[in-house]
Design a protein around this motif. Structure first.
Motif, PDB file in Angstrom:
ATOM      1  N   ASP A 119       1.203   0.915 -11.532  1.00  0.00           N
ATOM      2  CA  ASP A 119       1.049   1.811  -9.996  1.00  0.00           C
ATOM      3  C   ASP A 119       0.248   2.178 -10.149  1.00  0.00           C
ATOM      4  OD1 ASP A 119       2.970   0.183 -10.448  1.00  0.00           O
ATOM      5  OD2 ASP A 119       4.548   1.585 -10.048  1.00  0.00           O
ATOM      6  N   LEU A 120      -0.157   3.637 -11.016  1.00  0.00           N
ATOM      7  CA  LEU A 120      -1.629   4.257 -10.811  1.00  0.00           C
ATOM      8  C   LEU A 120      -2.567   3.158 -10.543  1.00  0.00           C
ATOM      9  CD1 LEU A 120       0.004   7.348 -13.591  1.00  0.00           C
ATOM     10  CD2 LEU A 120      -0.936   6.953 -10.513  1.00  0.00           C
ATOM     11  N   ARG A 121      -2.399   2.523 -11.778  1.00  0.00           N
ATOM     12  CA  ARG A 121      -3.548   1.933 -11.631  1.00  0.00           C
ATOM     13  C   ARG A 121      -4.327   0.832 -10.541  1.00  0.00           C
ATOM     14  NH1 ARG A 121      -4.110  -3.719 -13.236  1.00  0.00           N
ATOM     15  NH2 ARG A 121      -2.311  -4.099 -14.200  1.00  0.00           N
ATOM     16  N   LEU A 122      -3.954   0.471  -9.597  1.00  0.00           N
ATOM     17  CA  LEU A 122      -3.454  -0.411  -8.448  1.00  0.00           C
ATOM     18  C   LEU A 122      -3.453   0.901  -7.796  1.00  0.00           C
ATOM     19  CD1 LEU A 122      -0.969  -2.523  -8.695  1.00  0.00           C
ATOM     20  CD2 LEU A 122      -3.141  -3.258  -9.882  1.00  0.00           C
ATOM     21  N   ALA A 123      -2.741   1.426  -7.372  1.00  0.00           N
ATOM     22  CA  ALA A 123      -3.589   3.007  -6.362  1.00  0.00           C
ATOM     23  C   ALA A 123      -5.013   3.577  -6.538  1.00  0.00           C
ATOM     24  CB  ALA A 123      -2.529   4.262  -6.723  1.00  0.00           C
ATOM     25  N   LEU A 124      -5.390   3.053  -7.737  1.00  0.00           N
ATOM     26  CA  LEU A 124      -6.985   3.704  -8.014  1.00  0.00           C
ATOM     27  C   LEU A 124      -7.630   3.276  -7.555  1.00  0.00           C
ATOM     28  CD1 LEU A 124      -6.243   5.779 -11.976  1.00  0.00           C
ATOM     29  CD2 LEU A 124      -6.947   6.285  -9.387  1.00  0.00           C
ATOM     30  N   ALA A 125      -7.375   1.276  -7.826  1.00  0.00           N
ATOM     31  CA  ALA A 125      -8.266   0.439  -6.787  1.00  0.00           C
ATOM     32  C   ALA A 125      -8.141   0.351  -6.027  1.00  0.00           C
ATOM     33  CB  ALA A 125      -7.254  -0.985  -7.618  1.00  0.00           C
ATOM     34  N   LEU A 126      -6.888   1.016  -4.855  1.00  0.00           N
ATOM     35  CA  LEU A 126      -7.031   0.877  -3.626  1.00  0.00           C
ATOM     36  C   LEU A 126      -7.962   1.804  -2.948  1.00  0.00           C
ATOM     37  CD1 LEU A 126      -5.679  -0.107  -0.842  1.00  0.00           C
ATOM     38  CD2 LEU A 126      -3.864   1.831  -1.412  1.00  0.00           C
ATOM     39  N   GLY A 127      -7.833   3.144  -3.954  1.00  0.00           N
ATOM     40  CA  GLY A 127      -8.423   4.655  -3.348  1.00  0.00           C
ATOM     41  C   GLY A 127     -10.266   4.075  -3.657  1.00  0.00           C
ATOM     42  N   ASP A 128     -10.132   3.510  -4.683  1.00  0.00           N
ATOM     43  CA  ASP A 128     -11.971   2.516  -4.565  1.00  0.00           C
ATOM     44  C   ASP A 128     -12.468   2.019  -3.628  1.00  0.00           C
ATOM     45  OD1 ASP A 128     -12.827   3.806  -7.734  1.00  0.00           O
ATOM     46  OD2 ASP A 128     -12.386   2.208  -8.396  1.00  0.00           O
ATOM     47  N   ALA A 129     -11.268   0.983  -3.676  1.00  0.00           N
ATOM     48  CA  ALA A 129     -11.837  -0.051  -2.244  1.00  0.00           C
ATOM     49  C   ALA A 129     -11.953   0.755  -0.547  1.00  0.00           C
ATOM     50  CB  ALA A 129     -10.845  -0.678  -1.991  1.00  0.00           C
ATOM     51  N   LEU A 130     -11.094   1.575  -1.107  1.00  0.00           N
ATOM     52  CA  LEU A 130     -11.330   2.442   0.492  1.00  0.00           C
ATOM     53  C   LEU A 130     -12.756   4.009   0.831  1.00  0.00           C
ATOM     54  CD1 LEU A 130      -7.757   2.362   1.179  1.00  0.00           C
ATOM     55  CD2 LEU A 130      -9.531   0.916   2.361  1.00  0.00           C
ATOM     56  N   ASN A 131     -13.106   4.001  -0.828  1.00  0.00           N
ATOM     57  CA  ASN A 131     -13.909   5.315  -0.905  1.00  0.00           C
ATOM     58  C   ASN A 131     -12.657   6.640  -0.652  1.00  0.00           C
ATOM     59  OD1 ASN A 131     -16.061   6.345  -1.815  1.00  0.00           O
ATOM     60  ND2 ASN A 131     -17.489   6.575   0.299  1.00  0.00           N
TER      61      ASN A 131
ATOM     62  N   ARG B 296       0.860  -0.977  -0.209  1.00  0.00           N
ATOM     63  CA  ARG B 296      -0.423   0.126   0.188  1.00  0.00           C
ATOM     64  C   ARG B 296       1.031   1.130  -0.121  1.00  0.00           C
ATOM     65  NH1 ARG B 296      -2.451  -2.924   4.151  1.00  0.00           N
ATOM     66  NH2 ARG B 296      -1.639  -1.134   5.788  1.00  0.00           N
ATOM     67  N   MET B 297       1.581   1.312   1.292  1.00  0.00           N
ATOM     68  CA  MET B 297       3.119   2.589   0.742  1.00  0.00           C
ATOM     69  C   MET B 297       3.686   2.744  -0.563  1.00  0.00           C
ATOM     70  SD  MET B 297       4.144   5.186   2.624  1.00  0.00           S
ATOM     71  CE  MET B 297       3.746   4.777   4.089  1.00  0.00           C
ATOM     72  N   LYS B 298       3.797   1.499  -1.139  1.00  0.00           N
ATOM     73  CA  LYS B 298       4.483   2.039  -2.403  1.00  0.00           C
ATOM     74  C   LYS B 298       3.426   2.628  -3.277  1.00  0.00           C
ATOM     75  CE  LYS B 298       7.602   2.041  -6.429  1.00  0.00           C
ATOM     76  NZ  LYS B 298       8.180   2.618  -6.434  1.00  0.00           N
ATOM     77  N   LEU B 299       2.490   1.971  -3.167  1.00  0.00           N
ATOM     78  CA  LEU B 299       1.345   2.471  -4.265  1.00  0.00           C
ATOM     79  C   LEU B 299       1.244   3.769  -4.610  1.00  0.00           C
ATOM     80  CD1 LEU B 299      -1.191  -0.807  -5.066  1.00  0.00           C
ATOM     81  CD2 LEU B 299       0.679   0.023  -5.562  1.00  0.00           C
ATOM     82  N   VAL B 300       0.989   4.594  -2.632  1.00  0.00           N
ATOM     83  CA  VAL B 300       0.727   6.061  -2.560  1.00  0.00           C
ATOM     84  C   VAL B 300       1.930   6.581  -3.275  1.00  0.00           C
ATOM     85  CG1 VAL B 300       0.158   7.366  -0.694  1.00  0.00           C
ATOM     86  CG2 VAL B 300      -0.743   5.091  -0.362  1.00  0.00           C
ATOM     87  N   VAL B 301       3.134   6.076  -2.668  1.00  0.00           N
ATOM     88  CA  VAL B 301       4.319   6.684  -3.149  1.00  0.00           C
ATOM     89  C   VAL B 301       3.897   7.003  -4.686  1.00  0.00           C
ATOM     90  CG1 VAL B 301       7.203   7.038  -3.626  1.00  0.00           C
ATOM     91  CG2 VAL B 301       5.531   6.163  -1.361  1.00  0.00           C
ATOM     92  N   ASN B 302       4.366   6.060  -4.980  1.00  0.00           N
ATOM     93  CA  ASN B 302       3.921   5.776  -7.090  1.00  0.00           C
ATOM     94  C   ASN B 302       2.625   6.840  -7.671  1.00  0.00           C
ATOM     95  OD1 ASN B 302       6.826   4.579  -6.846  1.00  0.00           O
ATOM     96  ND2 ASN B 302       6.374   3.636  -8.342  1.00  0.00           N
ATOM     97  N   MET B 303       1.811   6.958  -6.881  1.00  0.00           N
ATOM     98  CA  MET B 303       0.963   7.301  -7.290  1.00  0.00           C
ATOM     99  C   MET B 303       1.074   8.964  -7.156  1.00  0.00           C
ATOM    100  SD  MET B 303      -2.685   7.578  -5.360  1.00  0.00           S
ATOM    101  CE  MET B 303      -2.582   9.083  -4.019  1.00  0.00           C
ATOM    102  N   VAL B 304       1.625   9.198  -6.313  1.00  0.00           N
ATOM    103  CA  VAL B 304       2.165  10.564  -5.939  1.00  0.00           C
ATOM    104  C   VAL B 304       3.269  10.750  -7.200  1.00  0.00           C
ATOM    105  CG1 VAL B 304       3.216  12.828  -4.725  1.00  0.00           C
ATOM    106  CG2 VAL B 304       1.643  11.255  -3.340  1.00  0.00           C
TER     107      VAL B 304
END
Ligand SMILES: NC(=O)C1=CN([C@@H]2O[C@H](COP(=O)(O)OP(=O)(O)OC[C@H]3O[C@@H](n4cnc5c(N)ncnc54)[C@H](OP(=O)(O)O)[C@@H]3O)[C@@H](O)[C@H]2O)C=CC1
Ligand SMILES: O=CCCC(=O)O
Length: 295
Positions: A247-259, A176-184
Protein backbone atom coordinates in the motif's frame (compact mmCIF):
# COMPACT_ATOMS: atom_id res chain seq x y z
CA UNK A 1 -46.81 -6.16 -3.28
CA UNK A 2 -44.34 -8.44 -5.10
CA UNK A 3 -41.39 -9.52 -2.97
CA UNK A 4 -37.90 -8.44 -4.17
CA UNK A 5 -35.97 -11.66 -4.91
CA UNK A 6 -32.95 -12.24 -2.68
CA UNK A 7 -29.55 -11.79 -4.35
CA UNK A 8 -27.30 -14.75 -5.06
CA UNK A 9 -23.86 -13.56 -3.94
CA UNK A 10 -20.37 -14.85 -4.58
CA UNK A 11 -17.05 -14.23 -2.85
CA UNK A 12 -13.54 -14.61 -4.32
CA UNK A 13 -10.56 -14.73 -1.94
CA UNK A 14 -10.83 -16.27 1.51
CA UNK A 15 -7.75 -14.86 3.20
CA UNK A 16 -7.74 -13.18 6.63
CA UNK A 17 -10.34 -10.64 5.51
CA UNK A 18 -12.30 -12.50 2.85
CA UNK A 19 -13.15 -15.51 5.01
CA UNK A 20 -14.65 -13.28 7.72
CA UNK A 21 -16.52 -11.10 5.22
CA UNK A 22 -17.98 -14.08 3.34
CA UNK A 23 -18.99 -15.66 6.65
CA UNK A 24 -20.93 -12.54 7.60
CA UNK A 25 -22.78 -12.62 4.27
CA UNK A 26 -23.64 -16.27 4.92
CA UNK A 27 -24.66 -15.78 8.56
CA UNK A 28 -26.94 -12.84 7.71
CA UNK A 29 -29.46 -15.07 5.95
CA UNK A 30 -30.20 -12.11 3.65
CA UNK A 31 -29.04 -13.78 0.46
CA UNK A 32 -30.49 -16.60 -1.63
CA UNK A 33 -27.08 -18.29 -1.70
CA UNK A 34 -23.42 -17.60 -0.97
CA UNK A 35 -20.87 -19.18 -3.29
CA UNK A 36 -17.14 -18.97 -2.56
CA UNK A 37 -13.87 -19.53 -4.41
CA UNK A 38 -10.29 -19.42 -3.25
CA UNK A 39 -7.09 -20.14 -5.20
CA UNK A 40 -6.12 -22.63 -2.48
CA UNK A 41 -9.36 -24.58 -2.52
CA UNK A 42 -8.93 -26.09 0.97
CA UNK A 43 -9.75 -22.67 2.47
CA UNK A 44 -13.35 -23.04 1.19
CA UNK A 45 -14.02 -26.02 3.49
CA UNK A 46 -14.98 -24.16 6.72
CA UNK A 47 -17.51 -21.97 4.89
CA UNK A 48 -18.92 -24.95 2.98
CA UNK A 49 -19.41 -26.69 6.34
CA UNK A 50 -21.42 -23.62 7.41
CA UNK A 51 -23.68 -23.70 4.33
CA UNK A 52 -21.80 -21.93 1.52
CA UNK A 53 -21.49 -23.39 -1.95
CA UNK A 54 -18.02 -23.70 -3.43
CA UNK A 55 -16.93 -23.33 -7.06
CA UNK A 56 -13.71 -24.33 -8.79
CA UNK A 57 -13.16 -21.12 -10.74
CA UNK A 58 -14.04 -17.41 -10.49
CA UNK A 59 -16.06 -17.80 -13.71
CA UNK A 60 -18.20 -20.51 -12.11
CA UNK A 61 -18.97 -18.20 -9.18
CA UNK A 62 -19.90 -15.28 -11.43
CA UNK A 63 -22.00 -17.57 -13.62
CA UNK A 64 -24.14 -18.63 -10.61
CA UNK A 65 -24.38 -15.27 -8.84
CA UNK A 66 -26.03 -11.89 -9.31
CA UNK A 67 -23.18 -10.07 -7.55
CA UNK A 68 -19.66 -11.33 -6.86
CA UNK A 69 -17.38 -9.72 -4.27
CA UNK A 70 -13.59 -10.12 -4.23
CA UNK A 71 -10.97 -9.59 -1.51
CA UNK A 72 -7.62 -10.47 -3.03
CA UNK A 73 -4.00 -9.82 -2.05
CA UNK A 74 -2.79 -7.18 -4.50
CA UNK A 75 -3.07 -5.84 -8.06
CA UNK A 76 -1.65 -8.96 -9.69
CA UNK A 77 -4.09 -11.22 -7.78
CA UNK A 78 -7.01 -8.93 -8.64
CA UNK A 79 -6.05 -8.95 -12.33
CA UNK A 80 -5.46 -12.71 -12.39
CA UNK A 81 -8.92 -13.40 -10.93
CA UNK A 82 -10.56 -11.32 -13.65
CA UNK A 83 -8.41 -11.85 -16.76
CA UNK A 84 -6.94 -15.30 -16.04
CA UNK A 85 -8.26 -18.62 -17.39
CA UNK A 86 -11.86 -19.12 -16.22
CA UNK A 87 -11.70 -15.71 -14.63
CA UNK A 88 -14.51 -13.27 -13.87
CA UNK A 89 -14.47 -11.89 -17.42
CA UNK A 90 -15.39 -15.27 -18.89
CA UNK A 91 -18.80 -15.18 -17.17
CA UNK A 92 -19.68 -11.57 -16.43
CA UNK A 93 -22.72 -10.46 -18.43
CA UNK A 94 -25.53 -7.90 -18.41
CA UNK A 95 -27.46 -8.07 -15.14
CA UNK A 96 -24.40 -9.16 -13.13
CA UNK A 97 -22.23 -7.09 -10.81
CA UNK A 98 -18.62 -7.36 -9.64
CA UNK A 99 -17.40 -5.58 -6.48
CA UNK A 100 -13.64 -5.66 -5.90
CA UNK A 101 -12.87 -4.84 -2.25
CA UNK A 102 -9.12 -5.55 -2.50
CA UNK A 103 -6.66 -2.70 -1.92
CA UNK A 104 -5.27 -1.92 -5.36
CA UNK A 105 -4.20 1.11 -7.37
CA UNK A 106 -6.45 3.12 -9.66
CA UNK A 107 -4.95 1.69 -12.87
CA UNK A 108 -5.77 -1.86 -11.79
CA UNK A 109 -9.29 -0.94 -10.76
CA UNK A 110 -9.91 1.02 -13.96
CA UNK A 111 -8.66 -1.82 -16.15
CA UNK A 112 -10.99 -4.26 -14.39
CA UNK A 113 -13.95 -1.86 -14.44
CA UNK A 114 -13.58 -1.16 -18.17
CA UNK A 115 -13.33 -4.85 -19.04
CA UNK A 116 -16.44 -5.67 -16.98
CA UNK A 117 -18.37 -2.82 -18.61
CA UNK A 118 -17.34 -4.00 -22.08
CA UNK A 119 -19.11 -7.30 -21.33
CA UNK A 120 -22.22 -5.45 -20.09
CA UNK A 121 -21.59 -6.04 -16.36
CA UNK A 122 -21.53 -3.45 -13.58
CA UNK A 123 -18.38 -2.70 -11.55
CA UNK A 124 -17.78 -1.16 -8.14
CA UNK A 125 -14.54 -0.84 -6.19
CA UNK A 126 -14.97 -1.16 -2.43
CA UNK A 127 -11.71 -1.23 -0.46
CA UNK A 128 -12.05 -1.22 3.31
CA UNK A 129 -10.51 0.20 6.46
CA UNK A 130 -10.49 -2.03 9.51
CA UNK A 131 -8.62 -5.25 10.00
CA UNK A 132 -9.29 -8.86 11.03
CA UNK A 133 -11.43 -8.09 14.12
CA UNK A 134 -13.65 -5.47 12.44
CA UNK A 135 -14.03 -7.89 9.50
CA UNK A 136 -15.22 -10.61 11.91
CA UNK A 137 -17.50 -8.15 13.70
CA UNK A 138 -18.96 -6.67 10.49
CA UNK A 139 -17.56 -3.26 11.43
CA UNK A 140 -15.49 -2.36 8.37
CA UNK A 141 -15.46 1.10 6.80
CA UNK A 142 -16.16 0.72 3.09
CA UNK A 143 -14.89 3.19 0.49
CA UNK A 144 -16.81 2.65 -2.74
CA UNK A 145 -16.66 4.11 -6.22
CA UNK A 146 -17.94 3.15 -9.65
CA UNK A 147 -21.43 2.08 -10.69
CA UNK A 148 -23.93 3.86 -8.41
CA UNK A 149 -26.78 1.44 -9.21
CA UNK A 150 -24.58 -1.44 -8.11
CA UNK A 151 -23.63 0.51 -4.96
CA UNK A 152 -27.33 0.89 -4.12
CA UNK A 153 -28.01 -2.77 -4.92
CA UNK A 154 -25.30 -4.07 -2.56
CA UNK A 155 -26.24 -1.90 0.44
CA UNK A 156 -27.55 -4.95 2.31
CA UNK A 157 -24.21 -6.71 1.83
CA UNK A 158 -22.22 -3.61 2.81
CA UNK A 159 -24.39 -3.25 5.94
CA UNK A 160 -23.54 -6.82 6.90
CA UNK A 161 -19.79 -6.45 6.31
CA UNK A 162 -19.32 -2.88 7.50
CA UNK A 163 -20.48 -0.16 9.85
CA UNK A 164 -20.44 2.63 7.25
CA UNK A 165 -19.96 2.94 3.51
CA UNK A 166 -18.98 6.00 1.49
CA UNK A 167 -19.82 6.48 -2.19
CA UNK A 168 -16.87 8.52 -3.50
CA UNK A 169 -17.66 8.88 -7.22
CA UNK A 170 -16.27 7.34 -10.36
CA UNK A 171 -13.94 4.32 -10.42
CA UNK A 172 -10.52 5.15 -9.05
CA UNK A 173 -11.69 7.51 -6.30
CA UNK A 174 -12.02 4.73 -3.71
CA UNK A 175 -8.69 3.18 -4.71
CA UNK A 176 -7.01 6.56 -4.26
CA UNK A 177 -8.76 7.25 -0.94
CA UNK A 178 -7.78 3.85 0.45
CA UNK A 179 -4.13 4.38 -0.51
CA UNK A 180 -4.08 7.78 1.20
CA UNK A 181 -5.62 6.28 4.35
CA UNK A 182 -3.11 3.42 4.43
CA UNK A 183 -0.20 5.73 3.68
CA UNK A 184 -1.06 7.67 6.83
CA UNK A 185 -1.39 4.40 8.76
CA UNK A 186 1.98 3.04 7.60
CA UNK A 187 3.72 6.33 8.44
CA UNK A 188 2.09 6.38 11.90
CA UNK A 189 3.14 2.81 12.58
CA UNK A 190 6.70 3.55 11.45
CA UNK A 191 6.93 6.60 13.76
CA UNK A 192 5.38 4.68 16.65
CA UNK A 193 7.89 1.82 16.32
CA UNK A 194 10.80 4.26 16.22
CA UNK A 195 9.48 5.86 19.41
CA UNK A 196 9.16 2.46 21.09
CA UNK A 197 12.71 1.55 20.05
CA UNK A 198 14.17 4.88 21.20
CA UNK A 199 12.34 4.65 24.54
CA UNK A 200 13.86 1.23 25.11
CA UNK A 201 17.40 2.40 24.19
CA UNK A 202 16.96 5.45 26.43
CA UNK A 203 16.24 3.26 29.45
CA UNK A 204 12.52 4.03 29.52
CA UNK A 205 9.67 1.57 30.03
CA UNK A 206 7.77 1.03 26.77
CA UNK A 207 4.61 0.40 28.79
CA UNK A 208 4.96 3.88 30.32
CA UNK A 209 5.36 5.43 26.85
CA UNK A 210 2.21 3.61 25.73
CA UNK A 211 0.24 4.91 28.68
CA UNK A 212 1.46 8.48 28.22
CA UNK A 213 0.65 8.44 24.48
CA UNK A 214 -2.74 6.93 25.28
CA UNK A 215 -3.72 9.77 27.59
CA UNK A 216 -2.87 12.66 25.26
CA UNK A 217 -3.68 14.05 21.84
CA UNK A 218 -1.96 11.12 20.11
CA UNK A 219 -4.19 8.47 21.70
CA UNK A 220 -5.49 6.06 19.07
CA UNK A 221 -6.74 2.45 18.88
CA UNK A 222 -3.82 1.34 16.72
CA UNK A 223 -1.09 2.21 19.26
CA UNK A 224 -3.19 0.67 22.05
CA UNK A 225 -3.74 -2.55 20.06
CA UNK A 226 -0.26 -2.98 18.58
CA UNK A 227 1.80 -1.71 21.53
CA UNK A 228 1.59 -4.98 23.50
CA UNK A 229 2.53 -7.01 20.37
CA UNK A 230 5.59 -4.82 19.91
CA UNK A 231 6.59 -5.16 23.58
CA UNK A 232 6.39 -8.97 23.34
CA UNK A 233 7.88 -8.94 19.81
CA UNK A 234 5.17 -11.38 18.75
CA UNK A 235 3.21 -10.47 15.63
CA UNK A 236 0.33 -12.83 14.70
CA UNK A 237 -0.98 -11.42 11.42
CA UNK A 238 -4.15 -9.33 11.34
CA UNK A 239 -2.85 -7.01 8.60
CA UNK A 240 0.15 -8.72 6.99
CA UNK A 241 3.22 -6.50 6.73
CA UNK A 242 3.67 -7.32 3.02
CA UNK A 243 0.25 -5.76 2.31
CA UNK A 244 1.09 -2.56 4.22
CA UNK A 245 4.32 -2.27 2.23
CA UNK A 246 2.35 -2.82 -1.00
CA UNK A 247 0.00 0.00 0.00
CA UNK A 248 2.89 2.37 0.74
CA UNK A 249 4.47 1.45 -2.61
CA UNK A 250 1.20 2.18 -4.44
CA UNK A 251 0.63 5.43 -2.51
CA UNK A 252 4.14 6.61 -3.37
CA UNK A 253 3.47 5.82 -7.04
CA UNK A 254 0.31 7.93 -6.80
CA UNK A 255 2.38 10.74 -5.28
CA UNK A 256 4.93 10.42 -8.10
CA UNK A 257 2.20 10.58 -10.73
CA UNK A 258 0.78 13.74 -9.16
CA UNK A 259 4.16 15.33 -8.36
CA UNK A 260 3.26 15.35 -4.65
CA UNK A 261 6.30 15.08 -2.32
CA UNK A 262 5.83 12.31 0.28
CA UNK A 263 9.12 12.19 2.24
CA UNK A 264 7.61 10.75 5.45
CA UNK A 265 5.79 7.94 3.63
CA UNK A 266 8.92 7.23 1.57
CA UNK A 267 10.94 6.75 4.78
CA UNK A 268 8.22 4.53 6.26
CA UNK A 269 8.23 2.45 3.07
CA UNK A 270 11.97 1.85 3.48
CA UNK A 271 11.37 0.59 7.04
CA UNK A 272 8.66 -1.83 5.81
CA UNK A 273 10.94 -3.01 2.97
CA UNK A 274 13.67 -3.59 5.52
CA UNK A 275 11.32 -5.62 7.76
CA UNK A 276 10.23 -7.67 4.73
CA UNK A 277 13.85 -8.37 3.85
CA UNK A 278 14.39 -9.53 7.43
CA UNK A 279 11.67 -12.20 6.96
CA UNK A 280 8.63 -10.48 8.52
CA UNK A 281 6.44 -10.20 5.38
CA UNK A 282 3.72 -12.55 6.61
CA UNK A 283 3.64 -11.25 10.19
CA UNK A 284 1.45 -8.39 11.32
CA UNK A 285 2.55 -4.96 10.10
CA UNK A 286 3.55 -4.08 13.68
CA UNK A 287 6.61 -6.23 12.95
CA UNK A 288 8.07 -3.16 11.25
CA UNK A 289 9.41 -2.66 14.80
CA UNK A 290 12.01 -5.31 13.86
CA UNK A 291 13.41 -2.89 11.27
CA UNK A 292 14.38 -0.59 14.15
CA UNK A 293 16.53 -3.29 15.75
CA UNK A 294 20.22 -3.51 14.90
CA UNK A 295 22.24 -6.68 15.29
N1 LIG B 1 -5.73 -7.87 6.69
C1 LIG B 1 -6.15 -6.60 6.85
O1 LIG B 1 -6.16 -6.05 7.97
C2 LIG B 1 -6.67 -5.81 5.70
C3 LIG B 1 -6.39 -6.13 4.39
N2 LIG B 1 -6.86 -5.35 3.36
C4 LIG B 1 -6.60 -5.70 1.98
O2 LIG B 1 -7.46 -6.78 1.66
C5 LIG B 1 -6.82 -7.66 0.74
C6 LIG B 1 -6.76 -9.06 1.34
O3 LIG B 1 -6.05 -8.98 2.55
P1 LIG B 1 -5.90 -10.22 3.54
O4 LIG B 1 -7.15 -10.98 3.60
O5 LIG B 1 -5.29 -9.67 4.77
O6 LIG B 1 -4.79 -11.03 2.76
P2 LIG B 1 -4.37 -12.57 2.81
O7 LIG B 1 -2.93 -12.57 2.42
O8 LIG B 1 -4.79 -13.19 4.07
O9 LIG B 1 -5.25 -13.22 1.64
C7 LIG B 1 -4.97 -12.93 0.30
C8 LIG B 1 -5.98 -13.62 -0.61
O10 LIG B 1 -5.61 -13.37 -1.98
C9 LIG B 1 -5.47 -14.64 -2.64
N3 LIG B 1 -4.49 -14.55 -3.71
C10 LIG B 1 -3.20 -14.15 -3.60
N4 LIG B 1 -2.61 -14.19 -4.84
C11 LIG B 1 -3.56 -14.64 -5.69
C12 LIG B 1 -3.57 -14.87 -7.10
N5 LIG B 1 -2.49 -14.65 -7.87
N6 LIG B 1 -4.71 -15.32 -7.67
C13 LIG B 1 -5.81 -15.52 -6.91
N7 LIG B 1 -5.87 -15.34 -5.57
C14 LIG B 1 -4.75 -14.88 -4.98
C15 LIG B 1 -5.08 -15.61 -1.55
O11 LIG B 1 -5.32 -16.94 -1.99
P3 LIG B 1 -4.52 -18.17 -1.32
O12 LIG B 1 -5.28 -18.51 -0.09
O13 LIG B 1 -4.55 -19.22 -2.36
O14 LIG B 1 -3.12 -17.68 -1.03
C16 LIG B 1 -6.02 -15.15 -0.43
O15 LIG B 1 -7.34 -15.59 -0.66
C17 LIG B 1 -5.47 -7.02 0.43
O16 LIG B 1 -5.59 -6.23 -0.72
C18 LIG B 1 -5.19 -6.16 1.66
O17 LIG B 1 -4.32 -5.10 1.38
C19 LIG B 1 -7.67 -4.28 3.60
C20 LIG B 1 -8.00 -3.93 4.87
C21 LIG B 1 -7.49 -4.64 6.02
O1 LIG C 1 -5.63 -2.17 4.84
C1 LIG C 1 -5.64 -2.49 6.04
C2 LIG C 1 -6.18 -1.60 7.03
C3 LIG C 1 -6.08 -2.11 8.43
C4 LIG C 1 -6.82 -1.21 9.35
O2 LIG C 1 -7.52 -0.28 8.90
O3 LIG C 1 -6.74 -1.45 10.58
Amino acid sequence: MAEIPKLRVGFLGLGIMGEAMARNLLKSGLFASVMVWNRTMAKCAPLVAEGAQCAETPAAVVDSCDVTFAMLADPSAALEAVFGDNGVLAAIAPGKGYVDMSTVDEATSTKIGEAIATKGGKFLEGPVSGSKKPAIDGQLIIMAAGDKELYDLVQSAFNVMGKKSFYLGTTGAAARMKLVVNMVMGSMMGAFCEGMALADKAGLEQSALLEILGLGAMANPMFALKGPAIMSRNYPPAFPLKHQQKDLRLALALGDALNQPLPVAAAANEAFKNAKAKGHADEDFAAVYEATQQK
